[in-house]
Design a protein around this motif. Structure first.
Motif, PDB file in Angstrom:
ATOM      1  N   THR A 170       0.843  -1.197   0.000  1.00 33.27           N
ATOM      2  CA  THR A 170       0.000   0.000   0.000  1.00 33.27           C
ATOM      3  C   THR A 170       0.876   1.242   0.000  1.00 33.27           C
ATOM      4  OG1 THR A 170      -1.689  -1.209   1.213  1.00 33.27           O
ATOM      5  CG2 THR A 170      -1.850   1.198   1.209  1.00 33.27           C
ATOM      6  N   GLY A 171       0.549   2.154  -0.893  1.00 26.46           N
ATOM      7  CA  GLY A 171       1.336   3.375  -0.973  1.00 26.46           C
ATOM      8  C   GLY A 171       1.082   4.297   0.200  1.00 26.46           C
ATOM      9  N   ALA A 172       1.918   5.296   0.332  1.00 29.69           N
ATOM     10  CA  ALA A 172       1.781   6.268   1.416  1.00 29.69           C
ATOM     11  C   ALA A 172       0.539   7.133   1.204  1.00 29.69           C
ATOM     12  CB  ALA A 172       3.028   7.144   1.488  1.00 29.69           C
ATOM     13  N   THR A 173      -0.051   7.633   2.301  1.00 34.80           N
ATOM     14  CA  THR A 173      -1.235   8.483   2.227  1.00 34.80           C
ATOM     15  C   THR A 173      -0.906   9.774   1.501  1.00 34.80           C
ATOM     16  OG1 THR A 173      -2.002   7.549   4.311  1.00 34.80           O
ATOM     17  CG2 THR A 173      -3.024   9.615   3.591  1.00 34.80           C
ATOM     18  N   GLY A 174      -1.748  10.122   0.544  1.00 32.13           N
ATOM     19  CA  GLY A 174      -1.503  11.332  -0.225  1.00 32.13           C
ATOM     20  C   GLY A 174      -1.830  12.585   0.564  1.00 32.13           C
ATOM     21  N   ALA A 175      -1.462  13.723   0.013  1.00 34.16           N
ATOM     22  CA  ALA A 175      -1.724  15.004   0.667  1.00 34.16           C
ATOM     23  C   ALA A 175      -3.222  15.306   0.660  1.00 34.16           C
ATOM     24  CB  ALA A 175      -0.956  16.118  -0.041  1.00 34.16           C
ATOM     25  N   THR A 176      -3.665  16.067   1.648  1.00 37.18           N
ATOM     26  CA  THR A 176      -5.079  16.444   1.744  1.00 37.18           C
ATOM     27  C   THR A 176      -5.469  17.317   0.561  1.00 37.18           C
ATOM     28  OG1 THR A 176      -4.917  16.354   4.146  1.00 37.18           O
ATOM     29  CG2 THR A 176      -6.797  17.536   3.215  1.00 37.18           C
ATOM     30  N   GLY A 177      -6.592  16.980  -0.069  1.00 34.83           N
ATOM     31  CA  GLY A 177      -7.041  17.739  -1.222  1.00 34.83           C
ATOM     32  C   GLY A 177      -7.663  19.075  -0.827  1.00 34.83           C
ATOM     33  N   ALA A 178      -7.915  19.895  -1.821  1.00 33.24           N
ATOM     34  CA  ALA A 178      -8.528  21.212  -1.576  1.00 33.24           C
ATOM     35  C   ALA A 178      -9.978  21.053  -1.087  1.00 33.24           C
ATOM     36  CB  ALA A 178      -8.493  22.041  -2.862  1.00 33.24           C
TER      37      ALA A 178
END
Length: 208
Positions: free
Chosen positions: A144-152
């Motif tokens: 599982t990839g790392a959690t992405g940045a919070t979206g707008a």
């Protein structure tokens, strides 16, 4: 003390005299060897010059039509054959690594041991059979990839439907101007649309 000194003086003098005598004899013998080697080199050089001149004269006479050589042809006289040396020990067979290294070095020096291109007629096209379809192999799932940045923040949604009417409180308290605290509770029966409460002083020691 003087007798002891003289006792050791004679052996020392004898050793010095012996050393000087041996050194002188070696120096004289080495001088003779050097002189003999120089005379040999000088005679060898003279012989080479005479042999070269004789060979040249013999060749000129042989090529001339008015000269007939009567002397023997110039030939190098072989020296005496030396005695055979002592046979050395049997050598070891080369290891596979040594053979591979020798072949690699040999091919590196000859452009990879590539032979000359062969000469032959070009081949003709044939009707080959279609090969079998390959099998699709699904590999295991990756981590599982790392959690992405919070979206707008998205746009504000439409207002929701009105909620249900609230209910009057179950109970409440108040304090009069004299400092007496009263507790009020719903009357029975209780009508939420026209709420009524019964109030009484709060007993001393009751929880606030």
């Amino acid at each position: 003390m003087i007798r002891r000194a003289w006792k050791w003086a004679w052996p020392v003098v004898l050793v010095i005299i012996t050393t000087v005598a041996i050194g002188t004899a070696f120096w004289v013998q080495q001088g003779r060897i050097d002189a003999g080697a120089a005379r040999y080199d000088n005679l060898s050089a003279k012989y080479d010059r005479l042999f070269t001149q004789y060979s040249r004269l013999y060749g000129d006479c042989a090529e001339s039509t008015s000269c007939e050589p009567t002397a023997p042809a110039p030939e190098a006289i072989p020296g005496p054959q030396g005695s055979a040396g002592v046979a050395g020990p049997a050598g070891r067979d080369a290891t596979e690594a040594q053979i591979a290294a020798a072949v690699r070095d040999y091919c590196d020096a000859r452009l990879g041991c590539a032979g000359t291109p062969g000469v032959g007629a070009p081949g003709r096209d044939g009707d080959g059979k279609d090969g079998k379809d390959g099998q699709t192999i699904v590999g295991p799932s990756g981590p599982t990839g790392a959690t992405g940045a919070t979206g707008a923040t998205g746009e504000t949604g439409a207002p929701g439907a009105a909620g249900a009417d609230g209910q009057p409180p179950l109970s409440w308290t108040y304090t009069d101007p004299l400092g007496i605290q009263y507790s009020c509770i719903r009357t029975d029966p209780f009508d939420p649309t026209a709420p009524t409460y019964s109030c009484a002083p709060t007993p001393i020691g009751a929880p606030q």
